[in-house]
Write a protein that holds these residues in place. Structure first.
Motif, PDB file in Angstrom:
ATOM      1  N   ARG A  26      32.695  36.813  39.241  1.00 40.94           N
ATOM      2  CA  ARG A  26      34.008  37.191  39.719  1.00 40.94           C
ATOM      3  C   ARG A  26      33.936  37.515  41.196  1.00 40.94           C
ATOM      4  O   ARG A  26      32.938  38.048  41.659  1.00 40.94           O
ATOM      5  CB  ARG A  26      34.532  38.434  38.986  1.00 40.94           C
ATOM      6  N   ASP A  29      36.713  42.260  45.186  1.00 41.08           N
ATOM      7  CA  ASP A  29      37.978  42.577  45.831  1.00 41.08           C
ATOM      8  C   ASP A  29      37.726  43.547  46.967  1.00 41.08           C
ATOM      9  O   ASP A  29      37.774  44.757  46.796  1.00 41.08           O
ATOM     10  CB  ASP A  29      38.941  43.189  44.811  1.00 41.08           C
ATOM     11  N   VAL A 404      42.071  29.728  44.698  1.00 43.37           N
ATOM     12  CA  VAL A 404      42.082  31.130  45.113  1.00 43.37           C
ATOM     13  C   VAL A 404      42.119  32.048  43.897  1.00 43.37           C
ATOM     14  O   VAL A 404      42.930  31.866  42.983  1.00 43.37           O
ATOM     15  CB  VAL A 404      43.288  31.417  46.030  1.00 43.37           C
ATOM     16  N   GLN A 405      41.211  33.049  43.895  1.00 43.53           N
ATOM     17  CA  GLN A 405      41.119  34.022  42.822  1.00 43.53           C
ATOM     18  C   GLN A 405      41.723  35.354  43.265  1.00 43.53           C
ATOM     19  O   GLN A 405      41.823  35.637  44.459  1.00 43.53           O
ATOM     20  CB  GLN A 405      39.652  34.236  42.437  1.00 43.53           C
ATOM     21  N   PRO A 406      42.132  36.210  42.317  1.00 40.29           N
ATOM     22  CA  PRO A 406      42.675  37.525  42.688  1.00 40.29           C
ATOM     23  C   PRO A 406      41.679  38.307  43.550  1.00 40.29           C
ATOM     24  O   PRO A 406      40.504  38.404  43.219  1.00 40.29           O
ATOM     25  CB  PRO A 406      42.890  38.206  41.330  1.00 40.29           C
ATOM     26  N   ASP A 408      40.751  37.527  46.612  1.00 46.17           N
ATOM     27  CA  ASP A 408      40.151  36.716  47.673  1.00 46.17           C
ATOM     28  C   ASP A 408      40.875  36.910  49.004  1.00 46.17           C
ATOM     29  O   ASP A 408      42.084  37.167  49.035  1.00 46.17           O
ATOM     30  CB  ASP A 408      40.220  35.223  47.317  1.00 46.17           C
ATOM     31  N   ARG A 437      48.017  32.825  48.237  1.00 46.03           N
ATOM     32  CA  ARG A 437      48.514  33.086  46.894  1.00 46.03           C
ATOM     33  C   ARG A 437      47.459  32.750  45.838  1.00 46.03           C
ATOM     34  O   ARG A 437      46.809  31.691  45.905  1.00 46.03           O
ATOM     35  CB  ARG A 437      49.783  32.273  46.644  1.00 46.03           C
ATOM     36  N   ASP A 438      47.281  33.653  44.883  1.00 52.98           N
ATOM     37  CA  ASP A 438      46.358  33.404  43.771  1.00 52.98           C
ATOM     38  C   ASP A 438      46.726  32.099  43.082  1.00 52.98           C
ATOM     39  O   ASP A 438      47.906  31.810  42.865  1.00 52.98           O
ATOM     40  CB  ASP A 438      46.417  34.556  42.751  1.00 52.98           C
ATOM     41  N   GLY A 439      45.704  31.315  42.723  1.00 53.10           N
ATOM     42  CA  GLY A 439      45.931  30.060  42.032  1.00 53.10           C
ATOM     43  C   GLY A 439      46.120  28.867  42.946  1.00 53.10           C
ATOM     44  O   GLY A 439      46.151  27.723  42.476  1.00 53.10           O
ATOM     45  N   THR A 440      46.246  29.115  44.276  1.00 56.25           N
ATOM     46  CA  THR A 440      46.394  28.014  45.225  1.00 56.25           C
ATOM     47  C   THR A 440      45.089  27.241  45.342  1.00 56.25           C
ATOM     48  O   THR A 440      44.020  27.833  45.461  1.00 56.25           O
ATOM     49  CB  THR A 440      46.783  28.549  46.619  1.00 56.25           C
TER      50      THR A 440
END
Length: 445
Positions: A26, A29, A404-406, A408, A437-440
C-alpha cells in the motif's frame, strides 16, 4: 554554514524513499502523517520516533552501519539550500523556482537549541515541529522534496538531538548536521559529540542523516568527525573554492602536502583534496558548491568531478545568492545514481550475473554478511564499471502507466518511477500538481 552572505553551507544529499511505499502493498499517506504531526503539541512531537514500513533495521551495537543496513536514500535530487526566508525569499517563490528546476530544498530549521524564528523575522520562519510539518507539506505538494539542516553547538547535546529528531518526525526527508569549528558553531566536547550521535540515532534509527563540514583539511582536524560519521549516511563537504583561494589558504594546503598547481585554487583541486581526506570515513559524498560563482564551465567541471568521486547528487549554497547559470546547470544535469533498489525476486547471484560482477565483490562493497539475504527496497551500491553503473541508473523496466491510489502525491509518484512532476504534468495535462484524483490512470512515459 555561517550566517554571512558569502557561500557557506551544509546537506544532502537527498525525497521520501519511494521503494518502501510499495513494499507493504500500500502507498504511504505522507499528507496524513504531516497533518497528524502538525496537530501534536511540541512536547509530544519530541517524543515520537516510529519508522516507516520497509525501512532498514536499527544499527548494530557497535554503532557503525554498513551500506547494506543503511536506509534507502531519500530520493535522488540536487538540493538548493535556504538559510532564512527573510534573506532568501518568499516560500512561494522558492517553491516555484525549485520545482521548475527539478530540485529539492534543504531548509535551516534550528541553530543549536534555538528554532530559526529567533533569527528569521519572516512569518514562515521555523518555530517548531508544527511549522516544519506545514512547510514540509507545502513544498512536497508543490513537487519539491523537503529536507532540513541545522547548525550544531554541542552545549546541550541531548536537547539538540531531540530537536533534530523532531525535525525528521515532522516530515523532513533528511537532516544535515552542520559541524564546524568557528565561533557560533560547535563548541561541545568529544563526549558531547558521542552523546548527540547516540541520542539522535536512538530516536531516529531509520532516518537519513548527513554530516556537513568545511572541506579544508585543517578544519577537519578541529571537529569531532568520527561520532557523526558513524551515524551518517553521507558526508556533505562544503567545497567553496571561491572562498578557499586566498594566499593564506593556498599556503596551508601546500604545508599539508597538497599542491594546488599553476592555476592556484580551482573547484576540482578543492574537491579532490576533500574527497581524498574524507575517504577513510567510508561514506558517500554529497558535495556543496558556491552558488554565487557565475562561471558555467567551472560549475560543470565541479558537477562532473562530484560524480567521478561517487556522488549521486549535490547541493548549492544558497538560494538567495545563486546565479541563474547554476540553477540551469543543475536542472540540465540530473542525478547520477550508483545504486540499485532491490526488487521482489532479486538475488545477489542474479544481480552479479546481470552486472557482470561477482557475488563476493558486491557483498564486500555493501557489507553484506549473508549473500542469501536481500531485503526488498534495500538500496545497494553497484560496483564501479560501465555496464554495472549503466544498469543501476537505467529505467529499463519502468511501466507505461500507473493508477493513482488514495494518499498518493504527484511528487511521490514521480520519485517512485524515476521521472519528474513536470514530466507527469505534461504527459497527463495536469495543471495543478497538488490535485490528482484517486483512480486516475497516469501515463509515465
Amino acid at each position: 554554514m555561517t550566517t554571512r552572505e558569502a557561500p557557506k553551507a551544509g546537506p544532502i544529499a537527498a525525497g521520501a524513499p519511494p521503494a518502501y511505499r510499495r513494499a507493504a502493498g500500500r502507498p504511504r499517506d505522507r499528507r496524513g502523517v504531516l497533518r497528524a504531526v502538525a496537530g501534536l503539541p511540541l512536547a509530544l512531537a519530541f517524543g515520537l520516533g516510529g519508522a516507516p514500513s520497509g525501512a532498514r533495521t536499527a544499527p548494530p551495537a557497535g554503532g557503525r552501519r554498513s551500506p547494506a543496513t543503511a536506509r534507502t536514500e531519500p530520493g535522488l535530487a540536487h538540493l538548493g539550500w535556504v538559510w532564512q526566508f527573510r534573506r532568501d525569499g518568499d516560500r512561494h517563490a522558492i517553491r516555484s523556482h525549485l520545482a521548475a528546476h527539478g530540485l529539492g530544498i534543504a531548509l535551516k530549521t534550528h541553530d543549536g537549541r534555538s528554532w530559526m524564528s529567533r533569527y528569521d523575522t519572516s512569518p514562515d520562519a521555523v518555530s517548531g515541529p508544527e511549522q516544519i510539518a506545514a512547510l514540509a507539506a507545502f513544498f512536497e505538494e508543490g513537487g519539491v522534496p523537503f529536507h532540513a539542516w541545522a547548525v550544531l553547538h554541542g552545549a546541550e547535546p541531548e536537547r539538540e538531538a531531540e530537536m533534530a529528531a523532531a525535525v525528521l518526525e515532522a516530515g523532513a526527508r533528511s537532516i544535515s548536521l552542520d559541524l564546524e569549528s568557528y565561533p557560533g558553531f560547535w563548541r561541545g566536547s568529544d563526549a558531547g559529540a558521542e552523546r548527540y550521535a547516540a541520542e539522535l540515532r536512538a530516536r531516529q534509527p531509520d532516518a537519513w542523516i548527513q554530516t556537513s563540514l568545511d572541506a579544508r583539511p585543517w578544519e577537519l582536524e578541529r571537529i569531532p568527525i568520527e561520532p557523526f560519521a558513524r551515524i551518517a549516511d553521507s558526508i556533505a563537504p562544503q567545497v567553496y573554492w571561491s572562498d578557499f583561494g586566498t594566499a593564506g589558504n593556498l599556503a596551508r594546503y601546500r604545508r599539508l602536502g597538497e599542491e594546488p598547481g599553476p592555476e592556484g585554487m580551482t573547484a576540482l583541486f578543492a574537491l579532490d583534496v576533500a574527497a581524498r581526506r574524507l575517504a577513510p570515513l567510508g561514506r558517500p559524498l554529497h558535495p556543496i558548491g558556491p552558488g554565487l560563482v557565475d562561471d558555467p564551465e567551472t560549475w560543470a567541471a565541479f558537477i562532473e568531478g562530484s560524480f567521478q568521486h561517487g556522488a549521486e547528487t549535490l547541493s548549492v549554497w544558497r538560494f538567495g545568492t545563486t546565479v541563474p547559470s547554476v540553477w540551469e546547470l543543475l536542472r540540465d544535469t540530473p542525478p547520477r545514481p550508483r545504486s540499485y533498489v532491490v526488487q521482489p525476486g532479486d538475488t545477489l547471484s542474479g544481480l552479479a550475473a546481470r552486472w557482470d560482477s561477482e557475488v563476493s565483490v558486491i557483498a564486500q562493497l555493501n557489507g553484506i554478511g549473508d549473500p542469501n539475504l536481500l531485503r526488498v527496497g534495500q538500496r545497494i551500491v553497484v560496483p564501479r564499471g560501465t555496464a554495472a553503473e549503466a544498469f543501476a541508473g537505467a529505467p529499463t523496466s519502468a511501466p507505461a502507466s500507473y493508477v493513482v491510489q488514495p494518499g498518493d502525491t504527484l511528487s511521490e509518484i514521480a520519485e517512485e518511477f524515476d521521472t519528474t512532476v513536470e514530466a507527469l504534468q505534461r504527459l497527463n495535462g495536469i495543471a495543478d500538481p497538488s490535485h490528482i484524483r484517486d483512480g486516475t490512470e497516469l501515463r509515465l512515459r
